[in-house]
Design an enzyme around this catalytic site. Structure first.
Site, mmCIF file in Angstrom:
data_model
loop_
_atom_site.group_PDB
_atom_site.id
_atom_site.type_symbol
_atom_site.label_atom_id
_atom_site.label_comp_id
_atom_site.label_asym_id
_atom_site.label_seq_id
_atom_site.Cartn_x
_atom_site.Cartn_y
_atom_site.Cartn_z
ATOM 1 N N LEU A 213 0.700 -1.077 0.455
ATOM 2 C CA LEU A 213 0.042 -0.063 -0.039
ATOM 3 C C LEU A 213 1.046 1.238 -0.121
ATOM 4 O O LEU A 213 1.661 1.251 0.319
ATOM 5 C CB LEU A 213 -1.029 -0.196 1.124
ATOM 6 N N GLY B 65 -2.173 4.152 -4.721
ATOM 7 C CA GLY B 65 -3.107 2.446 -3.733
ATOM 8 C C GLY B 65 -2.510 1.444 -3.807
ATOM 9 O O GLY B 65 -1.896 1.514 -2.406
ATOM 10 N N LEU B 66 -2.688 0.795 -3.819
ATOM 11 C CA LEU B 66 -2.259 -0.775 -3.241
ATOM 12 C C LEU B 66 -2.347 -1.561 -4.827
ATOM 13 O O LEU B 66 -2.782 -1.846 -5.255
ATOM 14 C CB LEU B 66 -3.478 -1.570 -2.546
ATOM 15 N N CYS C 109 9.783 -2.644 0.167
ATOM 16 C CA CYS C 109 9.482 -1.013 1.157
ATOM 17 C C CYS C 109 9.809 -0.914 1.592
ATOM 18 O O CYS C 109 10.002 -0.745 3.582
ATOM 19 C CB CYS C 109 7.655 -2.138 1.621
#
Length: 215
Positions: free
Chosen positions: A138, A150-151, A168
């Site tokens: 996300l 968004g995702l 991430c």
């Protein structure tokens, strides 16, 4: 505000034109503009968020790297990954950012449960995980009370490029995908189930498919 949530099915498109289009949509939307969600697959690309650090790009090689304006660190997009861009007026919806993230995670968790896959969110690391491996990422930006980005859900893709980065910002983070846990998987069916879950968790009553381009 309409009770019908509009979706645009973009197919496979390069990342940067879609990113610039969602920036324009957000910058130019008036108070009467309806919310939209864009569903898309991208050719291979790494995107580096605003908090991204160069050391998390280990060996990008021939895959382009795009510095973008969402939150978070570096991630990978590629064919077989379902990306949903949420172009929402969060002020009208009455959502805080944390609430929106929680709704997105719940949407993904319920979608995966529909395939018999048990998934969970982590309070300190946004996204959705299956047995500790990340299956969905996300990243959002809020501008003038409206969200974009968004995702991304790993459906049935080549996960090898994730090994070229610290996904991430986490070194050695294991990645997984829906096709590793449930078969057979039809991409269009996953997309349809995602649409239904987004309608539910964003408190809309109905959905529609929007026509026309994004530029």
């Amino acid at each position: 505000m309409s009770h019908v949530l509009g979706f645009r099915e973009l197919g496979r498109m390069d990342y940067e034109p879609v990113w610039h289009a969602m920036q324009r949509f957000t910058n130019e939307r008036g108070t009467s503009a309806e919310d939209e969600i864009w569903l898309v697959e991208h050719p291979p690309v790494f995107t580096q968020g605003q908090a991204g650090k160069a050391e998390h790009l280990l060996l990008p090689g021939d895959i382009p790297v795009v510095q973008v304006d969402r939150g978070g660190q570096v991630t990978y997009h590629g064919p077989g990954q379902l990306v949903a861009y949420l172009l929402l007026d969060v002020r009208k919806l009455g959502f805080g950012v944390r609430d929106l993230v929680s709704r997105m995670e719940a949407c993904l968790i319920e979608l995966l449960a529909s395939y018999g896959v048990t998934a969970a969110a982590k309070p300190d690391a946004p996204g959705v995980y299956v047995d500790g491996a990340k299956i969905a990422s996300l990243g959002l930006r809020i501008r003038h009370g409206c969200s974009f980005h968004g995702l991304a859900l790993n459906v049935d893709m080549d996960l090898a490029p994730f090994r070229r980065i610290n996904p991430c910002g986490y070194a050695g983070l294991a990645m997984t995908q829906l096709s590793d846990h449930a078969t057979p998987i039809k991409f269009a069916e996953v997309s349809a189930r995602l649409r239904a879950q987004l309608v539910k968790h964003l408190d809309y009553a109905e959905q529609t498919t929007l026509t026309g381009g994004i530029d």
